[in-house]
Scaffold this motif. Sequence first.
Motif, mmCIF file in Angstrom:
data_model
loop_
_atom_site.group_PDB
_atom_site.id
_atom_site.type_symbol
_atom_site.label_atom_id
_atom_site.label_comp_id
_atom_site.label_asym_id
_atom_site.label_seq_id
_atom_site.Cartn_x
_atom_site.Cartn_y
_atom_site.Cartn_z
ATOM 1 N N GLN A 1 0.939 -1.305 -0.040
ATOM 2 C CA GLN A 1 -0.098 -0.088 0.091
ATOM 3 C C GLN A 1 0.910 1.245 0.022
ATOM 4 O OE1 GLN A 1 -2.722 -0.542 3.372
ATOM 5 N NE2 GLN A 1 -3.774 -2.121 2.359
ATOM 6 N N LYS A 2 2.056 1.177 0.535
ATOM 7 C CA LYS A 2 2.981 2.453 0.410
ATOM 8 C C LYS A 2 3.506 2.500 -0.898
ATOM 9 C CE LYS A 2 2.543 3.158 5.066
ATOM 10 N NZ LYS A 2 1.874 4.188 5.504
ATOM 11 N N GLY A 3 3.493 1.608 -2.002
ATOM 12 C CA GLY A 3 3.991 1.632 -3.368
ATOM 13 C C GLY A 3 5.304 0.927 -3.501
ATOM 14 N N HIS A 4 5.770 0.074 -2.388
ATOM 15 C CA HIS A 4 6.918 -1.003 -2.308
ATOM 16 C C HIS A 4 6.603 -1.990 -3.015
ATOM 17 C CE1 HIS A 4 9.216 2.096 -0.192
ATOM 18 N NE2 HIS A 4 8.277 2.370 0.769
ATOM 19 N N ARG A 5 7.639 -2.699 -3.743
ATOM 20 C CA ARG A 5 7.288 -4.002 -4.511
ATOM 21 C C ARG A 5 7.619 -5.275 -3.238
ATOM 22 N NH1 ARG A 5 10.927 -5.353 -8.608
ATOM 23 N NH2 ARG A 5 12.365 -3.619 -7.559
ATOM 24 N N VAL A 6 6.787 -6.312 -3.341
ATOM 25 C CA VAL A 6 6.791 -7.342 -2.272
ATOM 26 C C VAL A 6 6.850 -8.625 -3.078
ATOM 27 C CG1 VAL A 6 6.160 -8.406 -0.309
ATOM 28 C CG2 VAL A 6 5.916 -5.929 -0.706
ATOM 29 N N SER A 7 7.640 -9.524 -2.914
ATOM 30 C CA SER A 7 7.456 -10.832 -3.424
ATOM 31 C C SER A 7 7.189 -11.801 -2.214
ATOM 32 C CB SER A 7 8.751 -11.238 -4.288
ATOM 33 O OG SER A 7 9.011 -10.644 -5.532
ATOM 34 N N PHE A 8 6.082 -12.539 -2.271
ATOM 35 C CA PHE A 8 5.852 -13.437 -1.219
ATOM 36 C C PHE A 8 6.222 -14.812 -1.474
ATOM 37 C CE2 PHE A 8 3.452 -16.211 1.137
ATOM 38 C CZ PHE A 8 2.846 -15.592 2.265
ATOM 39 N N VAL A 9 7.050 -15.544 -0.998
ATOM 40 C CA VAL A 9 7.763 -16.734 -1.706
ATOM 41 C C VAL A 9 7.105 -18.040 -0.617
ATOM 42 C CG1 VAL A 9 9.890 -18.157 -1.860
ATOM 43 C CG2 VAL A 9 9.656 -15.581 -2.447
ATOM 44 N N SER A 10 6.623 -18.813 -1.237
ATOM 45 C CA SER A 10 6.117 -20.004 -0.407
ATOM 46 C C SER A 10 5.863 -21.296 -1.684
ATOM 47 C CB SER A 10 4.498 -19.646 0.223
ATOM 48 O OG SER A 10 4.336 -20.951 1.199
ATOM 49 N N THR A 11 5.145 -22.272 -1.277
ATOM 50 C CA THR A 11 4.980 -23.313 -1.907
ATOM 51 C C THR A 11 3.744 -23.176 -2.746
ATOM 52 O OG1 THR A 11 3.709 -24.590 -0.393
ATOM 53 C CG2 THR A 11 6.169 -24.828 -0.286
ATOM 54 N N PRO A 12 3.594 -23.543 -3.908
ATOM 55 C CA PRO A 12 2.359 -23.157 -4.792
ATOM 56 C C PRO A 12 0.967 -23.704 -3.941
ATOM 57 C CG PRO A 12 3.897 -24.714 -6.105
ATOM 58 C CD PRO A 12 4.451 -24.628 -4.638
ATOM 59 N N ARG A 13 0.794 -24.824 -3.308
ATOM 60 C CA ARG A 13 -0.340 -25.171 -2.882
ATOM 61 C C ARG A 13 -0.700 -24.257 -1.569
ATOM 62 N NH1 ARG A 13 -2.253 -29.731 0.865
ATOM 63 N NH2 ARG A 13 -4.656 -29.528 0.571
ATOM 64 N N ASN A 14 0.311 -23.827 -0.781
ATOM 65 C CA ASN A 14 0.084 -22.785 0.112
ATOM 66 C C ASN A 14 -0.497 -21.462 -0.498
ATOM 67 O OD1 ASN A 14 0.516 -24.344 2.056
ATOM 68 N ND2 ASN A 14 2.890 -23.834 2.275
ATOM 69 N N ILE A 15 0.251 -20.901 -1.748
ATOM 70 C CA ILE A 15 -0.232 -19.782 -2.149
ATOM 71 C C ILE A 15 -1.651 -19.685 -2.637
ATOM 72 C CG2 ILE A 15 0.094 -18.535 -4.271
ATOM 73 C CD1 ILE A 15 3.184 -18.955 -3.886
ATOM 74 N N ASP A 16 -1.935 -21.071 -3.333
ATOM 75 C CA ASP A 16 -3.439 -21.121 -3.722
ATOM 76 C C ASP A 16 -4.433 -21.208 -2.464
ATOM 77 O OD1 ASP A 16 -2.576 -21.401 -6.269
ATOM 78 O OD2 ASP A 16 -2.791 -23.808 -6.155
ATOM 79 N N ARG A 17 -3.928 -21.294 -1.378
ATOM 80 C CA ARG A 17 -5.013 -21.353 -0.192
ATOM 81 C C ARG A 17 -5.033 -20.078 0.662
ATOM 82 N NH1 ARG A 17 -3.332 -27.057 2.766
ATOM 83 N NH2 ARG A 17 -1.224 -26.658 2.195
ATOM 84 N N LEU A 18 -4.185 -19.061 0.127
ATOM 85 C CA LEU A 18 -4.166 -17.908 0.918
ATOM 86 C C LEU A 18 -5.286 -17.164 0.437
ATOM 87 C CD1 LEU A 18 -0.258 -16.791 0.497
ATOM 88 C CD2 LEU A 18 -1.514 -17.387 2.606
ATOM 89 N N PRO A 19 -5.817 -15.994 1.109
ATOM 90 C CA PRO A 19 -6.851 -15.283 0.929
ATOM 91 C C PRO A 19 -6.511 -14.332 -0.422
ATOM 92 C CG PRO A 19 -6.341 -14.725 3.369
ATOM 93 C CD PRO A 19 -5.277 -15.755 2.629
ATOM 94 N N LYS A 20 -7.602 -14.170 -1.199
ATOM 95 C CA LYS A 20 -7.625 -13.163 -2.174
ATOM 96 C C LYS A 20 -6.916 -11.796 -1.962
ATOM 97 C CE LYS A 20 -8.500 -16.563 -5.247
ATOM 98 N NZ LYS A 20 -7.776 -17.359 -4.353
#
Length: 470
Positions: A32-51
């Motif tokens: 929200q402050k305009g910085h870039r973020v890369s959230f690294v995890s496993t594919p199945r975990n990423i699929d289960r995160l909130p939209k």
Amino acid sequence: MAADKNLHIVIFPWLAFGHMIPYLELCKLIAQKGHRVSFVSTPRNIDRLPKLPPHLSPFLRFVGIPLPQVENLPPNAEATTDVPYDVVQYLKKAYDDLKQPLADFLRTTDADWVLYDFASYWLGQEIGPSLGIKTAFFSIFTPECLGFFGPMSGDKRTKPEDFTVPPEWVPFPTTVAYRYFEIKKIFDSVAGNITGVSDLERLKMSAHYSDIVAVRACPEFNQEWIEVLGDICSKTVFPIGQLPTSEYDSGDENPAWQPIKQWLDQQPKGLVVYVAFGSEAKPNQHELTEIALGLEKSELPFFWVLRTRRGPSDPDPIELPDGFEERTKGRGVVCTTWAPQLKILGHESVGGILTHAGWSSVVEAVQSEKGLILLTFLADQGTNARVLEEKKMGYSVPRSEVDGSFTSDSVAESLNLVVVKDEGKIYRDTIKEMKDLFVNKERNDGLIDQFLGYLKMHRNENKNSQDIEV
């Protein structure tokens, strides 16, 4: 100037939803402050995160790295919620095997900082320094928990009993310590596991090898413990707020919520007990029976999100007592699928939550001004419960010091105390008083700005892109 450029921050949480969700909340605040973020995890975990809200997508991207295969880890098991407690050590082994693919990914990025969790101490110890990327240990554990577990060296505690009293390096009176049954249940965290590195060692090394420590806290709530943590770590400690859960409403109402809302709408205001123990805590069969009978005896309406097993490979599913659902029909609901916790807690019919004292659930209860009845199971829940007891924010169900056993009568009495009785009014009132500390947007914004200001000023402009084998 370097300090004016927006940051690129890589985030790497441990494979537990109680960790990934607060990490994701921090990602949203940074994006929200305009910085870039890369959230690294496993594919199945990423699929289960909130939209995510669409306006954050240009700034926040998910990076899926497949979890390496490890013997004794079931297929598709990518988070602690997928496996029984004794199998989590194999999940840690697979997580350690992410070291090389993560280093390979980082070498291809322009990351300024990596924020990592307690399990990946090797990020601060090896990968960050080798690639010239600054590292921050971001602890979802409270300063009280980190302060209790203490410094990298000089800790002489070896037996469970040693962890039932406050440590010598805490300079003020406190009750923050484990009860005997709590530390006994998780003593493998101190003694070690098949990875060869205990959870306690990981935690201490993560703080020791990082450039700075960020912690889920706010100065008005736990300043003295933040200072203890700074003394222990001998480095800058940033409280970054309690990271209250923010829901994205896409306009598509979750179908699970409507029937729940209809049921809650029919209940008396402020009397429903919401029961939930997070994604990891699972009572044993005897505990489950006493909780169920306690809910029945309390005569209070209840909504119970019940997990009967930890993943499909769990050999010990638990069952409700015979006839329980029939006897409580209409007064109580048992939900064995996902439920929208924040929405439920926000409903006016809910008066309290019977909880494991996981900090995310605590924060959500404070957000919704609901009384806390505490029943700890694992991890940092014991130290969390002491903090809540000290501050009169929560009441713990009475239990045996030796084995942690409790009765249905003590469950029923505890629920009625916090939700209904005059003697429990202090818990209901204190939660309301604490809300402003936990969810004050202006104050939380200021903490994030201070943290990001430091990251901008101290990024490494001389990154080393040499090959790294770890």
